[in-house]
Design a protein around this motif. Structure first.
Motif, PDB file in Angstrom:
ATOM      1  N   ILE A  36     -17.518   4.203  20.328  1.00 46.52           N
ATOM      2  CA  ILE A  36     -16.100   4.033  20.676  1.00 46.52           C
ATOM      3  C   ILE A  36     -15.291   5.219  20.135  1.00 46.52           C
ATOM      4  O   ILE A  36     -14.428   5.764  20.828  1.00 46.52           O
ATOM      5  N   GLY A  37     -15.579   5.624  18.906  1.00 45.28           N
ATOM      6  CA  GLY A  37     -14.852   6.738  18.291  1.00 45.28           C
ATOM      7  C   GLY A  37     -15.052   8.047  19.011  1.00 45.28           C
ATOM      8  O   GLY A  37     -14.109   8.830  19.186  1.00 45.28           O
ATOM      9  N   GLU A  38     -16.280   8.308  19.456  1.00 43.61           N
ATOM     10  CA  GLU A  38     -16.541   9.568  20.161  1.00 43.61           C
ATOM     11  C   GLU A  38     -15.910   9.576  21.550  1.00 43.61           C
ATOM     12  O   GLU A  38     -15.438  10.616  22.013  1.00 43.61           O
ATOM     13  N   VAL A  39     -15.882   8.427  22.212  1.00 40.68           N
ATOM     14  CA  VAL A  39     -15.193   8.339  23.504  1.00 40.68           C
ATOM     15  C   VAL A  39     -13.692   8.543  23.293  1.00 40.68           C
ATOM     16  O   VAL A  39     -13.034   9.238  24.075  1.00 40.68           O
ATOM     17  N   ASP A  40     -13.148   7.987  22.219  1.00 43.48           N
ATOM     18  CA  ASP A  40     -11.738   8.176  21.889  1.00 43.48           C
ATOM     19  C   ASP A  40     -11.447   9.652  21.596  1.00 43.48           C
ATOM     20  O   ASP A  40     -10.424  10.192  22.043  1.00 43.48           O
ATOM     21  N   MET A  41     -12.335  10.308  20.857  1.00 41.77           N
ATOM     22  CA  MET A  41     -12.152  11.732  20.564  1.00 41.77           C
ATOM     23  C   MET A  41     -12.172  12.551  21.853  1.00 41.77           C
ATOM     24  O   MET A  41     -11.349  13.461  22.042  1.00 41.77           O
ATOM     25  N   LEU A  42     -13.087  12.222  22.748  1.00 41.94           N
ATOM     26  CA  LEU A  42     -13.136  12.909  24.037  1.00 41.94           C
ATOM     27  C   LEU A  42     -11.823  12.715  24.787  1.00 41.94           C
ATOM     28  O   LEU A  42     -11.276  13.666  25.349  1.00 41.94           O
ATOM     29  N   ASN A  43     -11.313  11.497  24.795  1.00 45.22           N
ATOM     30  CA  ASN A  43     -10.071  11.227  25.497  1.00 45.22           C
ATOM     31  C   ASN A  43      -8.919  12.029  24.886  1.00 45.22           C
ATOM     32  O   ASN A  43      -8.065  12.563  25.597  1.00 45.22           O
ATOM     33  N   SER A  44      -8.905  12.147  23.568  1.00 40.15           N
ATOM     34  CA  SER A  44      -7.867  12.929  22.894  1.00 40.15           C
ATOM     35  C   SER A  44      -7.977  14.409  23.246  1.00 40.15           C
ATOM     36  O   SER A  44      -6.968  15.076  23.527  1.00 40.15           O
ATOM     37  N   GLN A  45      -9.187  14.935  23.225  1.00 41.60           N
ATOM     38  CA  GLN A  45      -9.404  16.350  23.582  1.00 41.60           C
ATOM     39  C   GLN A  45      -9.048  16.597  25.047  1.00 41.60           C
ATOM     40  O   GLN A  45      -8.472  17.630  25.392  1.00 41.60           O
ATOM     41  N   LEU A  46      -9.386  15.639  25.902  1.00 41.32           N
ATOM     42  CA  LEU A  46      -9.051  15.757  27.319  1.00 41.32           C
ATOM     43  C   LEU A  46      -7.533  15.759  27.495  1.00 41.32           C
ATOM     44  O   LEU A  46      -6.992  16.494  28.325  1.00 41.32           O
ATOM     45  N   GLY A  47      -6.823  14.959  26.693  1.00 40.80           N
ATOM     46  CA  GLY A  47      -5.366  14.970  26.735  1.00 40.80           C
ATOM     47  C   GLY A  47      -4.799  16.334  26.399  1.00 40.80           C
ATOM     48  O   GLY A  47      -3.828  16.797  27.017  1.00 40.80           O
ATOM     49  N   LEU A  48      -5.416  17.011  25.436  1.00 37.14           N
ATOM     50  CA  LEU A  48      -4.981  18.361  25.078  1.00 37.14           C
ATOM     51  C   LEU A  48      -5.253  19.332  26.227  1.00 37.14           C
ATOM     52  O   LEU A  48      -4.400  20.166  26.562  1.00 37.14           O
ATOM     53  N   LEU A  49      -6.409  19.219  26.863  1.00 39.29           N
ATOM     54  CA  LEU A  49      -6.724  20.072  28.005  1.00 39.29           C
ATOM     55  C   LEU A  49      -5.713  19.849  29.130  1.00 39.29           C
ATOM     56  O   LEU A  49      -5.210  20.807  29.727  1.00 39.29           O
ATOM     57  N   ILE A  50      -5.403  18.595  29.414  1.00 45.55           N
ATOM     58  CA  ILE A  50      -4.449  18.281  30.472  1.00 45.55           C
ATOM     59  C   ILE A  50      -3.073  18.854  30.133  1.00 45.55           C
ATOM     60  O   ILE A  50      -2.394  19.429  31.003  1.00 45.55           O
ATOM     61  N   ALA A  51      -2.651  18.742  28.875  1.00 43.70           N
ATOM     62  CA  ALA A  51      -1.365  19.304  28.459  1.00 43.70           C
ATOM     63  C   ALA A  51      -1.341  20.821  28.661  1.00 43.70           C
ATOM     64  O   ALA A  51      -0.339  21.384  29.128  1.00 43.70           O
TER      65      ALA A  51
END
Length: 191
Positions: A36-51
């Motif tokens: 769950i934590g690694e999927v959350d980290m991916l989602n956070s990093q993806l948010g940065l990429l999208i920004a």
């Protein structure tokens, strides 16, 4: 929609355990929590990429297609986190994987075949796409570790695998559309 969290801290995790949606308590380093934590980290990093893509889109309108494909991925990753937290919950569908595969095929046709290994970099945006790609692989490994202990639906595992492929091809597409050359790997000289 009602409130999801009425109180942010509960103190129930202070002793190293956390609760799953089905009421079970597990150690905070349990493979399910790691996944769950690694999927959350991916989602956070993806948010940065999208920004970063949003910031660049005014100068590079051709990046808009990447946003159209990547923004829904954040929602699907949140769905995957839900599946991991509630094993009976099923949100991801095969059609979600097909969307990624169609984008990969389209983008790969534009960037052409890979003739050399490439290194992450060239711009902050390209490097962030590669951070996301490598984080997708980490999330996939943690989910596979959990899968070895407690079988998971194959859809989430396949989604992570395909997402890392999408992010690799997406990084190449960003470079091509922004006219940034790929950094080719050079092997160490033999002595």
């Amino acid at each position: 929609m009602g409130y999801r969290l009425s109180k942010i801290y509960t103190r129930t995790g202070d002793q190293g355990e956390t609760g799953l949606a089905d009421g079970r308590r597990v150690a905070k380093d349990h493979p399910r929590i790691e996944a769950i934590g690694e999927v959350d980290m991916l989602n956070s990093q993806l948010g940065l990429l999208i920004a970063e893509l949003v910031e660049q889109q005014s100068m590079w309108p051709a990046l808009g297609e990447l946003l159209e494909v990547l923004e829904p991925c954040q929602h699907r990753l949140f769905d995957l986190g839900g599946e991991l937290a509630m094993p009976e919950y099923q949100a991801l569908q095969d059609s979600d994987i097909e969307v990624l595969e169609q984008a990969i095929d389209r983008w790969n046709e534009e960037v052409g075949p890979l003739k050399e290994f490439i290194l992450p970099g060239g711009s902050r945006l390209l490097a962030q796409a590669h951070v996301c790609r490598s984080q997708a692989r980490t999330a996939e490994r943690r989910c596979q570790q959990l899968n070895a202990l407690e079988p998971l639906r194959g859809t989430g595992l396949a989604y992570l695998n395909r997402l890392s492929d999408l992010l690799f091809v997406g990084s190449r597409l960003i470079g091509k559309r922004m006219h940034i050359g790929e950094i080719l790997w050079r092997a160490a000289e033999r002595r």
